[in-house]
Write an enzyme that holds these catalytic residues in place. Structure first.
Site, PDB file in Angstrom:
ATOM      1  N   ALA A  33      42.844 -30.197  38.093  1.00 51.80           N
ATOM      2  CA  ALA A  33      41.341 -29.673  38.147  1.00 51.80           C
ATOM      3  C   ALA A  33      41.229 -31.297  38.502  1.00 51.80           C
ATOM      4  O   ALA A  33      41.841 -32.669  39.215  1.00 51.80           O
ATOM      5  CB  ALA A  33      41.076 -29.685  36.931  1.00 51.80           C
ATOM      6  N   ASN A  34      39.842 -31.653  39.069  1.00 55.37           N
ATOM      7  CA  ASN A  34      39.557 -32.486  39.314  1.00 55.37           C
ATOM      8  C   ASN A  34      38.331 -32.960  38.785  1.00 55.37           C
ATOM      9  O   ASN A  34      37.373 -31.759  38.571  1.00 55.37           O
ATOM     10  CB  ASN A  34      39.036 -32.801  41.230  1.00 55.37           C
ATOM     11  CG  ASN A  34      38.767 -31.990  42.050  1.00 55.37           C
ATOM     12  OD1 ASN A  34      37.353 -31.516  41.552  1.00 55.37           O
ATOM     13  ND2 ASN A  34      38.829 -30.642  42.349  1.00 55.37           N
ATOM     14  N   ARG A  35      37.627 -34.050  38.888  1.00 58.21           N
ATOM     15  CA  ARG A  35      36.038 -34.062  38.459  1.00 58.21           C
ATOM     16  C   ARG A  35      35.107 -33.264  39.070  1.00 58.21           C
ATOM     17  O   ARG A  35      33.838 -33.972  38.402  1.00 58.21           O
ATOM     18  CB  ARG A  35      35.736 -35.900  38.026  1.00 58.21           C
ATOM     19  CG  ARG A  35      37.578 -36.673  37.496  1.00 58.21           C
ATOM     20  CD  ARG A  35      37.013 -37.708  37.355  1.00 58.21           C
ATOM     21  NE  ARG A  35      38.547 -38.764  36.969  1.00 58.21           N
ATOM     22  CZ  ARG A  35      38.556 -38.851  36.099  1.00 58.21           C
ATOM     23  NH1 ARG A  35      37.657 -38.182  35.068  1.00 58.21           N
ATOM     24  NH2 ARG A  35      39.231 -39.273  35.073  1.00 58.21           N
TER      25      ARG A  35
END
Ligand code: CTP
Ligand code: CA
Length: 229
Positions: A33-35
Site C-alpha cells: 500500500a501507500n500513505r
C-alpha cells in the site's frame, strides 16, 4: 425570490473522481500500500457535488466517511480501480470531467492463491512486481469515450513544475495539479496542499491551502471551463 442556478453551475454535468491509495494483494492476507489518505480526492468529489455535478467517486481503501451526495464505488487494487472507472463511463454521451487524485500503485503483484508460509531454512519468498494499468493515461486516451476534461495530479519533490509539465504531456491529460510534496506541512496524509495548476495556458501557482480549499478552487475552475461557451 428568483432561483439562482449560478450556485449549481455543474447541474446536469457528470464527474468521475479517483481517490485514496490502492492495495495490491500479495496473498489472501497481505498487500502493498501507500500513505495516501484520500483527503484531497474526497474533498474534490464533495466540492464538485456541491456545485451540482453528478459525481462518482472511485476510492481505494480509506478511513474517511463517504462524502454526502456522491456515488461511491470502493475498490482495492489498481486493476479494480480501472475497471470501476471504465464501468462509470456513461453508456451514451461523454463524462464531463474526470479527476484522477488517487495514489495508484505503479506496480502490482502476481497474487499467491494461498497464504505464503515460512519454511524452515528457506529463503524469504521473492515478490515479483508487474506494471499496473495507468488509469489517468487510459482515460486520456479513451478516444470517442474520452471525458471532456481530464485532470491528473503529480506528486513531486523537486523540479516540481518541469516534472509536472512533462507528466501532463506523457499522460495526455488536459490539466495537472502538481503537488509540492516537499512542503514542510506533509501533503501525504496531511490537511494542506500546495498546488500548481498546469494547463495548455501555462502554470498557475496557488498558495498553500487546506485541501478542502484546493478542492473548492479546482471545482470552480472546472465549472468555469465546462460552462464557458
Ligand atoms: N495515475 C493513474 N494510474 C496509475 C498511476 C498514476 O491514474 N497507475 C495517476 C494519478 O492518479 C495521478 C497521475 O497519474 O493523477 C500522476 O501520478 P504519479 O504517481 O505522480 O505519476 P506516474 O506517472 O506514476 O510517475 P512517477 O510515480 O514515476 O512519478
Ligand atoms: Ca506513480
Amino acid at each position: 425570490a428568483a432561483l439562482r442556478p449560478v450556485e449549481k453551475p455543474l447541474a446536469g454535468k457528470t464527474a468521475l473522481v479517483t481517490s485514496g491509495p490502492t492495495h495490491e494483494p500479495i496473498d489472501p492476507v497481505r498487500y502493498i500500500a501507500n500513505r495516501s489518505s484520500g483527503k484531497q480526492g474526497h474533498a474534490i468529489a464533495a466540492a464538485l457535488a456541491d456545485l451540482g455535478a453528478d459525481v462518482t467517486l472511485v476510492s481505494g481503501p480509506v478511513t474517511l466517511p463517504d462524502p454526502a451526495g456522491v456515488r461511491v464505488v470502493r475498490v482495492e487494487s489498481a486493476r479494480d480501480m480501472l475497471a470501476a472507472c471504465q464501468a462509470a463511463l456513461p453508456a451514451s454521451g461523454l463524462l464531463d470531467v474526470a479527476v484522477c487524485a488517487a495514489a495508484v500503485a505503479d506496480w502490482g503483484v502476481d497474487v499467491a492463491p494461498q497464504k505464503l508460509k515460512k519454511q524452515d531454512g528457506a529463503a524469504p519468498p521473492a515478490i515479483a512486481l508487474r506494471p499496473n494499468p495507468d488509469i489517468l493515461a487510459t482515460l486520456s486516451a479513451a478516444g470517442p469515450q474520452r471525458p471532456r476534461l481530464v485532470v491528473g495530479f503529480a506528486a513531486e519533490t523537486e523540479s516540481v513544475i518541469d516534472h509536472a509539465v512533462a507528466k501532463r504531456a506523457r499522460k495526455g491529460c488536459d490539466w495537472i495539479c502538481a503537488n509540492d510534496v516537499s512542503s514542510a506541512t506533509g501533503t501525504f496524509g496531511g490537511d494542506r496542499n500546495t498546488v500548481h495548476l498546469i494547463s495548455a495556458d501555462g502554470v498557475e501557482s496557488w498558495p498553500d491551502l487546506p485541501k478542502t480549499d484546493v478542492a473548492t478552487r479546482l471545482a470552480r475552475r472546472i465549472a468555469e471551463t465546462l460552462i464557458s461557451p
